[in-house]
Design a protein around this motif. Structure first.
Motif, PDB file in Angstrom:
ATOM      1  N   THR A 219       0.839  -1.471   0.056  1.00 53.21           N
ATOM      2  CA  THR A 219      -0.099   0.105  -0.069  1.00 53.21           C
ATOM      3  C   THR A 219       0.782   1.189  -0.038  1.00 53.21           C
ATOM      4  OG1 THR A 219      -0.430  -0.027   2.332  1.00 53.21           O
ATOM      5  CG2 THR A 219      -1.788  -1.263   1.282  1.00 53.21           C
ATOM      6  N   TYR A 220       2.359   0.855   0.224  1.00 53.60           N
ATOM      7  CA  TYR A 220       2.812   2.383   0.234  1.00 53.60           C
ATOM      8  C   TYR A 220       3.543   2.298  -1.142  1.00 53.60           C
ATOM      9  CZ  TYR A 220       2.294   2.832   5.363  1.00 53.60           C
ATOM     10  OH  TYR A 220       2.168   3.398   5.988  1.00 53.60           O
ATOM     11  N   ARG A 221       3.364   1.759  -1.767  1.00 54.72           N
ATOM     12  CA  ARG A 221       4.293   1.551  -3.351  1.00 54.72           C
ATOM     13  C   ARG A 221       3.527   2.658  -4.073  1.00 54.72           C
ATOM     14  NH1 ARG A 221       5.346  -4.882  -4.296  1.00 54.72           N
ATOM     15  NH2 ARG A 221       5.792  -4.924  -2.313  1.00 54.72           N
ATOM     16  N   GLY A 222       4.559   3.026  -5.290  1.00 52.95           N
ATOM     17  CA  GLY A 222       3.764   3.858  -6.185  1.00 52.95           C
ATOM     18  C   GLY A 222       3.930   5.633  -6.087  1.00 52.95           C
ATOM     19  N   PHE A 223       4.652   6.237  -4.185  1.00 55.18           N
ATOM     20  CA  PHE A 223       5.005   6.982  -4.499  1.00 55.18           C
ATOM     21  C   PHE A 223       5.994   8.375  -5.803  1.00 55.18           C
ATOM     22  CE2 PHE A 223       8.202   4.444  -2.780  1.00 55.18           C
ATOM     23  CZ  PHE A 223       9.050   4.599  -2.491  1.00 55.18           C
ATOM     24  N   VAL A 224       5.846   9.345  -5.580  1.00 52.41           N
ATOM     25  CA  VAL A 224       6.736   9.522  -6.678  1.00 52.41           C
ATOM     26  C   VAL A 224       8.268  10.926  -6.110  1.00 52.41           C
ATOM     27  CG1 VAL A 224       5.284  11.005  -8.267  1.00 52.41           C
ATOM     28  CG2 VAL A 224       5.252  12.298  -5.802  1.00 52.41           C
ATOM     29  N   PHE A 225       7.915  10.165  -4.431  1.00 55.27           N
ATOM     30  CA  PHE A 225       9.262  10.813  -4.040  1.00 55.27           C
ATOM     31  C   PHE A 225       8.866  11.221  -2.205  1.00 55.27           C
ATOM     32  CE2 PHE A 225       7.378  14.899  -3.577  1.00 55.27           C
ATOM     33  CZ  PHE A 225       7.466  15.854  -2.619  1.00 55.27           C
ATOM     34  N   TYR A 226       9.958  11.011  -1.405  1.00 53.02           N
ATOM     35  CA  TYR A 226       9.870  10.745   0.492  1.00 53.02           C
ATOM     36  C   TYR A 226      10.612  11.598   0.537  1.00 53.02           C
ATOM     37  CZ  TYR A 226      13.452   7.062   0.087  1.00 53.02           C
ATOM     38  OH  TYR A 226      15.135   6.918  -0.557  1.00 53.02           O
TER      39      TYR A 226
END
Length: 586
Positions: A219-226
């Motif tokens: 569920t934490y995947r698919g981010f553009v940056f962190y």
């Protein structure tokens, strides 16, 4: 001069026989004179600012050949010292001595070796002293500030001035810009364009999680940056498309978009956002988005340039450019700009400060790829806007970096570990020769080689038998070495009268030079057990604290601790050496 030497030697012989016998006074005097000369050489080493144009100016001792002069002088001093030292060996000739006197001799050998091999330290202190005096902190801070202000107008890369670099004013500091080439992508809704590039802005939403949460929780995947602070990682995701057209006057490259900083000093870094940022390595469009910076620092730097352009004060801009060129000339930075020419290239308030002209890094003709015909719209834009003006800003960056690097350096702490251990092992060899003689020393070297081969062969055989189990092999090699070392160490202490004197001498020599390695081996074995216990108790995903490790907990300070332990051992072991000397030859 001869009279002075004779009187000095006579005084030392009568009052300080150990100093006379070891020639400490003369070697120390010659070494101190050379240290002063090397310090002076260091002061003169970087008087030419062009030396600062390349990274690693702090290592000029190795680059300009001074290291070879240092090595030659060190060898000469040590060889001459040894020639005079071996003329008279009180211990060999059974002169009255004591454990303390033996230890004092070893300390003197240590001091002489250290003084005659550490010209590097004096030289680099000379370099640091010159840089600290020539480029004081206030002047450098002012020059960096001017350079950062002028960096807005460097006009080197088109990509630095495109709309996707905009981080100010609001709402650009909260948006994510997706950049891609071509068309027919999701109907190209609500995008801004420049040449073949499309820019589409998104609002963001975020979720907080632990480090590497995206690896264990889909569920934490698919981010553009962190961004990461301490053990908390905040992930940012695209939310909805944002229409930014009303906030943008032009999509052509312009100076309002510039959101970088030329040089961030080490002192200034403490004032800015120190949160770690990262991109999604699996983002399909990562190649195009790589230059997009997300830190709040970029918004601050963008604001500084934005406010300068909004003030539209031509005199202020001219002064910034003039001051920067003055700084460049002082450091002999290559360029062919004048304040007037540069100002005319960048000052276009009626055209929204668009990027009209580009400046080269090097003189025309030095960059080979310029001869290639443009194959893209961006390359064609570059060819049409590039000028014959050039400015080597990369060299100026290196100048500031070298100056700060040299100022922050500590030649003593950065090299002391190498020199103290070199001095120890060399002094130990001299001490072994003076104590046991040449024959035992040669047999010691041969014995060490045989023991190394023996341990290696047994370890290889054990590894083969245990089907290449690396963990068990580490323990086997460590404990085998520990057992053999303990036996060698105990022979001169407990069995000296029962074993042949030559064999005891070999064990003495191995103990003198290898005790520090013996202690280090014990520490390593303890640390191996601690690491294995840590791995058994904590998994990769669940462990959130560092396990105590004896070797890692103290780090580089083990060098000092082991050195002190070794000196104490030599002092105690001097009594064993004295007892060995009293043994009959048979």
């Amino acid at each position: 001069m001869k009279k002075f030497i004779y009187k000095t030697n006579q005084y030392l012989l009568e009052n300080h026989p150990i100093i006379w016998n070891t020639k400490l006074f003369w070697v120390a005097s010659a070494s101190l004179i050379l240290h002063i000369l090397f310090f002076i050489f260091g002061l003169l080493a970087i008087t030419n600012p062009e030396i600062l144009h390349e990274y690693g100016a702090k290592s000029i001792f190795f680059e300009n050949g001074t290291i070879f002069i240092s090595i030659i002088l060190s060898i000469l001093i040590l060889v001459i010292w040894l020639i005079f030292l071996f003329k008279n060996n009180a211990f060999k000739n059974f002169y009255p001595t004591s454990k303390l006197k033996l230890f004092k001799q070893f300390l003197i050998y240590l001091i002489i070796t250290f003084l005659s091999t550490t010209f590097y330290i004096s030289y680099n202190f000379g370099v640091k002293s010159y840089i600290s005096f020539k480029y004081d902190d206030k002047s450098i801070e002012k020059e960096i500030a001017v350079s950062n202000a002028a960096a807005l107008f460097f006009s080197k890369s088109i990509e630095d001035y495109t709309i996707n670099q905009r981080r100010y004013p609001h709402p650009f500091n909260t948006l994510y810009c997706e950049t891609y080439e071509g068309s027919d992508r999701d109907n190209d809704r609500l995008y801004l364009s420049f040449l073949d590039y499309k820019y589409r802005f998104y609002t963001l939403y975020k979720k907080e999680g632990a480090l590497y949460q995206e690896l264990s929780d889909s569920t934490y995947r698919g981010f553009v940056f962190y961004k990461t602070k301490d053990t908390i990682r905040t992930y940012f995701y695209k939310d909805s498309i944002f229409d930014a057209s009303s906030f943008v006057q032009t999509t052509n490259p312009n100076y309002f978009n510039y959101s970088k900083i030329f040089y961030l000093s080490k002192k200034e870094r403490l004032k800015y956002d120190n949160i770690q940022y990262g991109h999604n390595e699996y983002n399909e469009y990562e190649y195009y988005n790589y230059q997009q910076d997300f830190t709040k620092n970029n918004a601050l730097w963008n604001k500084a340039g934005y406010d300068l352009l909004n003030r539209n004060n031509s005199d202020e801009i001219k002064q910034i450019l003039a001051d920067f060129l003055m700084i460049s000339d002082a450091y002999e930075i290559e360029h062919n700009l004048t304040t007037g020419d540069w100002f005319n290239m960048v000052y276009h308030p009626n055209d929204n400060f668009e990027l009209k002209k580009l400046i080269r890094d090097k003189p025309k003709g030095e960059i080979q790829f310029e001869a290639v015909e443009p194959k893209t719209a961006m390359a064609d834009f570059y060819k049409k806007h590039i000028t014959d003006y050039y400015l080597d800003t990369d060299s100026l960056y290196k100048v500031f970096d070298n100056i700060e690097d040299i100022k922050e350096s500590n030649p003593f702490s950065e090299s002391i570990h190498f020199f103290i251990w070199f001095a120890f092992f060399f002094s130990a060899l001299v001490f072994m020769f003076r104590s046991t003689g040449l024959k035992p020393l040669l047999f010691t070297i041969i014995s060490i080689g045989i023991l190394v081969v023996f341990v290696t062969l047994l370890t290889v055989f054990y590894t083969y038998v245990n089907k290449y189990n690396q963990e068990n092999t580490q323990y086997f090699a460590s404990y085998l070495t520990f057992i053999l070392s303990t036996i060698i160490l105990s022979i001169p202490i407990f069995y000296a009268k029962r074993i042949k004197k030559l064999i005891v001498a070999i064990c003495l020599n191995i103990s003198i030079i290898g005790f520090v390695l013996y202690v280090f081996l014990i520490i390593t074995i303890i640390s191996l057990h601690q690491s294995d216990a840590c791995i058994r108790n904590y998994s990769f995903y669940t462990h959130n604290k560092d396990c105590f490790n004896l070797l890692k907990s103290i780090g580089i300070y083990w060098s000092y601790i082991l050195f002190i332990i070794n000196l104490l051992f030599i002092y105690i072991y001097s009594g064993v050496i004295k007892k060995w000397k009293a043994l009959p030859e048979g």
